[in-house]
Enzyme design. Structure first.
Site, PDB file in Angstrom:
ATOM      1  N   GLY A  31       0.810  -1.223   0.000  1.00  0.00           N
ATOM      2  CA  GLY A  31       0.000   0.000   0.000  1.00  0.00           C
ATOM      3  C   GLY A  31       0.839   1.267   0.000  1.00  0.00           C
ATOM      4  CG  HIS A  37       2.957   0.579  -5.446  1.00  0.00           C
ATOM      5  ND1 HIS A  37       3.120   1.694  -4.661  1.00  0.00           N
ATOM      6  CD2 HIS A  37       3.581  -0.432  -4.785  1.00  0.00           C
ATOM      7  CE1 HIS A  37       3.808   1.377  -3.581  1.00  0.00           C
ATOM      8  NE2 HIS A  37       4.101   0.096  -3.623  1.00  0.00           N
ATOM      9  CD  GLN A  61       7.597  -7.433   3.880  1.00  0.00           C
ATOM     10  OE1 GLN A  61       6.841  -8.295   3.437  1.00  0.00           O
ATOM     11  NE2 GLN A  61       8.084  -6.469   3.116  1.00  0.00           N
ATOM     12  CD  GLN A 148      16.106  -2.757 -12.497  1.00  0.00           C
ATOM     13  OE1 GLN A 148      15.599  -2.722 -13.613  1.00  0.00           O
ATOM     14  NE2 GLN A 148      17.232  -2.134 -12.197  1.00  0.00           N
ATOM     15  CB  VAL A 176       8.240   4.477 -11.587  1.00  0.00           C
ATOM     16  CG1 VAL A 176       7.646   5.845 -11.891  1.00  0.00           C
ATOM     17  CG2 VAL A 176       7.656   3.422 -12.513  1.00  0.00           C
ATOM     18  CB  SER A 186       5.566   3.388   0.521  1.00  0.00           C
ATOM     19  OG  SER A 186       4.989   2.695  -0.562  1.00  0.00           O
TER      20      SER A 186
HETATM   21  P1  AMP Z   1       5.921  -2.395  -1.681  1.00  0.00           P
HETATM   22  O1  AMP Z   1       4.545  -1.840  -1.527  1.00  0.00           O
HETATM   23  O2  AMP Z   1       6.996  -1.431  -1.308  1.00  0.00           O
HETATM   24  O3  AMP Z   1       6.077  -3.756  -1.072  1.00  0.00           O
HETATM   25  O4  AMP Z   1       6.122  -2.609  -3.242  1.00  0.00           O
HETATM   26  C1  AMP Z   1       5.249  -3.403  -3.997  1.00  0.00           C
HETATM   27  C2  AMP Z   1       5.852  -3.646  -5.350  1.00  0.00           C
HETATM   28  O5  AMP Z   1       6.059  -2.397  -6.013  1.00  0.00           O
HETATM   29  C3  AMP Z   1       7.220  -4.319  -5.263  1.00  0.00           C
HETATM   30  O6  AMP Z   1       7.320  -5.300  -6.279  1.00  0.00           O
HETATM   31  C4  AMP Z   1       8.171  -3.180  -5.501  1.00  0.00           C
HETATM   32  O7  AMP Z   1       9.405  -3.572  -6.053  1.00  0.00           O
HETATM   33  C5  AMP Z   1       7.391  -2.341  -6.491  1.00  0.00           C
HETATM   34  N1  AMP Z   1       7.878  -0.956  -6.489  1.00  0.00           N
HETATM   35  C6  AMP Z   1       8.094  -0.153  -5.407  1.00  0.00           C
HETATM   36  N2  AMP Z   1       8.609   1.026  -5.787  1.00  0.00           N
HETATM   37  C7  AMP Z   1       8.742   0.970  -7.136  1.00  0.00           C
HETATM   38  C8  AMP Z   1       9.225   1.887  -8.126  1.00  0.00           C
HETATM   39  N3  AMP Z   1       9.695   3.091  -7.801  1.00  0.00           N
HETATM   40  N4  AMP Z   1       9.217   1.491  -9.416  1.00  0.00           N
HETATM   41  C9  AMP Z   1       8.749   0.260  -9.756  1.00  0.00           C
HETATM   42  N5  AMP Z   1       8.267  -0.645  -8.876  1.00  0.00           N
HETATM   43  C10 AMP Z   1       8.269  -0.301  -7.592  1.00  0.00           C
END
Ligand code: AMP
Length: 280
Positions: A31, A37, A61, A148, A176, A186
């Site tokens: 979230g 995302h 985690q 990535q 991104v 986040s």
């Molecule tokens: P998280 O909510 O931080 O667990 O992220 C969920 C998914 O979004 C994970 O696969 C992250 O690698 C991806 N994600 C987070 N930040 C970015 C970003 N800046 N660009 C691309 N994917 C992202």
């Protein structure tokens, strides 16, 4: 968009989709959604009949002194963003749904977790793999989408899919960034404007490493240059690690490998820990 909170209901819904022959793309998140995302969700939309996203801030985690309590949870805003992206189902379980009793079983991984983020977060990847395996078993997606941005996480999940025979195709999507180059995260919400500028230290260091690599292929030399750049220019930044690695195996390398060298790092801006990477 359907918001489903329990496992029995989402399984029932997924069974219906599967009976209709629909393919399912799944995007797990914690979230506090941003364009990073949403880029995963858009790719999932292009490649699947149905997109399911999950939001779950997975306590397993987080380490003891990490930011589990204060992790942002703007759930109404997130729901609106997902609706706009035409996500069919949001899986939004509580801790009690995901962990109703003491866990006896965890998913662990050899080698790949004993470096990079795994050193300062020794239980992190067990928590990630365990929750991701549970989510895969609940959602049974055809394709899954990871960023990535969390390179080590994506590689570890890729290996788990292979090793444990999950019939799932994994897509690892590009990072991104803000216009400044700062990778969206986040956790950027914790930063004020001054800290956001300081946070660029990491991306700048990685780019410096890339630039140096055109002339000098010695990995140690490049890593040292990246570290010194931050130490010299950013007094308020603490470096967790800055490494030059094989992008496939995550092993440290001596010399730059064309197209599969990972420059990666983690820094602390105040108490906020940020990660980033580039492949050169
Ligand atoms: P998280 O909510 O931080 O667990 O992220 C969920 C998914 O979004 C994970 O696969 C992250 O690698 C991806 N994600 C987070 N930040 C970015 C970003 N800046 N660009 C691309 N994917 C992202």
């Amino acid at each position: 968009m359907k918001v489903v909170k329990d496992i029995k209901s989402i399984r029932k819904l997924i069974k219906q989709y599967k009976m209709q022959g629909k393919s399912i793309g799944f995007v797990p998140t914690m979230g506090a959604l941003h364009e990073g995302h949403l880029s995963l969700i858009r790719k999932a939309r292009r490649e699947n009949d149905i997109v399911i996203a999950s939001i779950f801030v997975n306590p397993l985690q987080f380490g003891l002194n990490e930011d589990l309590e204060k992790y942002p949870r703007p759930i109404n805003k997130d729901k609106k963003l997902l609706e706009k992206e035409k996500v069919a189902v949001l899986f939004l379980p509580t801790n009690e749904i995901m962990y109703p009793h003491i866990l006896y079983t965890y998913v662990d991984i050899d080698k790949l977790k004993d470096c990079m983020c795994g050193l300062s977060r020794p239980t992190h990847f067990i928590g990630v793999l365990t929750v991701v395996a549970k989510l895969f078993n609940i959602i049974t997606p055809d394709k899954v989408y990871f960023g990535q941005k969390d390179y080590q996480q994506a590689m570890i999940i890729k290996k788990m899919i292979l090793d444990l025979n999950f019939p799932i195709k994994i897509n690892i999507c590009p990072i991104v960034r803000e216009k400044s180059g700062l990778a969206l995260s986040s956790r950027n919400m914790y930063l004020n404007e001054k800290e956001k500028l300081e946070a660029l230290a990491l991306y700048n260091a990685l780019n410096l490493g890339k630039e140096i690599s055109f002339k000098n292929k010695n990995a140690k030399f490049i890593a040292t240059k990246m570290k010194n750049y931050i130490l010299k220019n950013y007094k308020n930044i603490k470096i967790d690690y800055l490494n030059v690695r094989n992008a496939d195996t995550l092993e440290k390398i001596k010399h730059i490998l064309p197209k599969k060298t990972l420059l990666c790092g983690a820094i602390y801006v105040g108490k906020t820990r940020l990660i980033d990477n580039i492949i050169i």
